[in-house]
Design a protein around this motif. Sequence first.
Motif, PDB file in Angstrom:
ATOM      1  N   ARG A 102     -42.654  -1.168 -36.691  1.00 36.78           N
ATOM      2  CA  ARG A 102     -42.623  -2.692 -36.878  1.00 36.78           C
ATOM      3  C   ARG A 102     -43.777  -2.984 -38.364  1.00 36.78           C
ATOM      4  O   ARG A 102     -44.625  -2.120 -37.842  1.00 36.78           O
ATOM      5  CB  ARG A 102     -42.705  -3.411 -35.526  1.00 36.78           C
TER       6      ARG A 102
ATOM      7  N   ASP B 226     -40.787  -7.130 -40.247  1.00 32.06           N
ATOM      8  CA  ASP B 226     -39.822  -7.624 -38.844  1.00 32.06           C
ATOM      9  C   ASP B 226     -40.486  -8.719 -38.030  1.00 32.06           C
ATOM     10  O   ASP B 226     -39.225  -9.574 -37.442  1.00 32.06           O
ATOM     11  CB  ASP B 226     -40.035  -5.906 -37.978  1.00 32.06           C
ATOM     12  N   GLU B 227     -41.772  -9.339 -37.666  1.00 35.50           N
ATOM     13  CA  GLU B 227     -41.809  -9.473 -37.379  1.00 35.50           C
ATOM     14  C   GLU B 227     -43.049 -10.857 -37.494  1.00 35.50           C
ATOM     15  O   GLU B 227     -44.312 -10.511 -38.687  1.00 35.50           O
ATOM     16  CB  GLU B 227     -43.060  -9.324 -35.736  1.00 35.50           C
TER      17      GLU B 227
ATOM     18  N   ARG C 210     -48.050  -4.885 -29.470  1.00 34.18           N
ATOM     19  CA  ARG C 210     -46.782  -3.987 -30.031  1.00 34.18           C
ATOM     20  C   ARG C 210     -46.797  -2.529 -29.834  1.00 34.18           C
ATOM     21  O   ARG C 210     -46.962  -1.329 -29.313  1.00 34.18           O
ATOM     22  CB  ARG C 210     -46.287  -4.531 -31.317  1.00 34.18           C
TER      23      ARG C 210
END
Length: 311
Positions: A133, A224-225, A235
């Motif tokens: 990620r 992604d985030e 994460r």
Amino acid sequence: MSAENGAGGTATWLYVAVAVAAVLIGLVLAPQAMRLTQGAGQDTPDSVAVVPVEGPITSSTADQISANLREARRNDSIEAVVLDVNSPGGTVPASESLYLAVNRTTAAGIPVVASVNGQGASGAYWAMMPASRIYVTPGSIVGSVGVIGTKPAGGAAGSQIITGPDKGAGGTEAEFRDRVEMLRQQFVSTVMNERGDRLELSREELSYAKVYAGSVAKRNGVADEIGGIDAAIQRAADNADLDDYAVTRMDPPEQPGLGIILGSQEAGAGNNSGTRTVVVEQSPFDYNGVETPHYLALYGMPEQGEVRTDG
């Protein structure tokens, strides 16, 4: 005293002696047992290693970051890695080698998550492709999937004797363009292979080599985030199934020494108590006035003396 009573007394004293000996042995062994118990409870906790990727990526900084990743793979207490990225990229060979180091880390079964709080562009973006990620802040800069080629203006200087027409230039114009195109395709293919199922961009659009603000990158799949370093650490810990963990921050790479602190007599007559900084104007990519072809996975083209340290 009867023989029977004498035998019973002897047995009683024997029991007492055995009991006393047992107590003494217990007193001797108890501290050692306590130390063993305490030692077992004081094992190094599982940890998430934060590996900084800062500044221009050169062969030197890539080696330092790769060494940190190697330590993460060898350290049994490190269960996950977060790349803390703030870099505009760098040379193609250094960026490729850093990508391979990150790839080796994920191949070893260690989850890797990337966090971009400033820039994660070009070669820096290339290097973090194996991460599961990519976290960005809304104002982060990511992307720039492309290559810059810089080549000499011509052959060797007139005062030199060369053994071949391309010795000074490193090849013909067509060969130089072919190498740049090959490197571009390699970079784009890496991104498509690693993130193709998440990208909202076509291969052609990706090849425009645009940079994107974090909020846009989240929408088009380049990232992604939305979140900072703490979210990325959490994460990574979740990916490694860690409930209780420590965070270990490794040393950032040392950049080329551009600032030199010198003694000065300006602060007072006859003494060296003062200091001043002399800025050495040099390229961070090991070239000043290109003499051989260079290939950069870099967002922006640094001019000589642009990257420097003051004070």
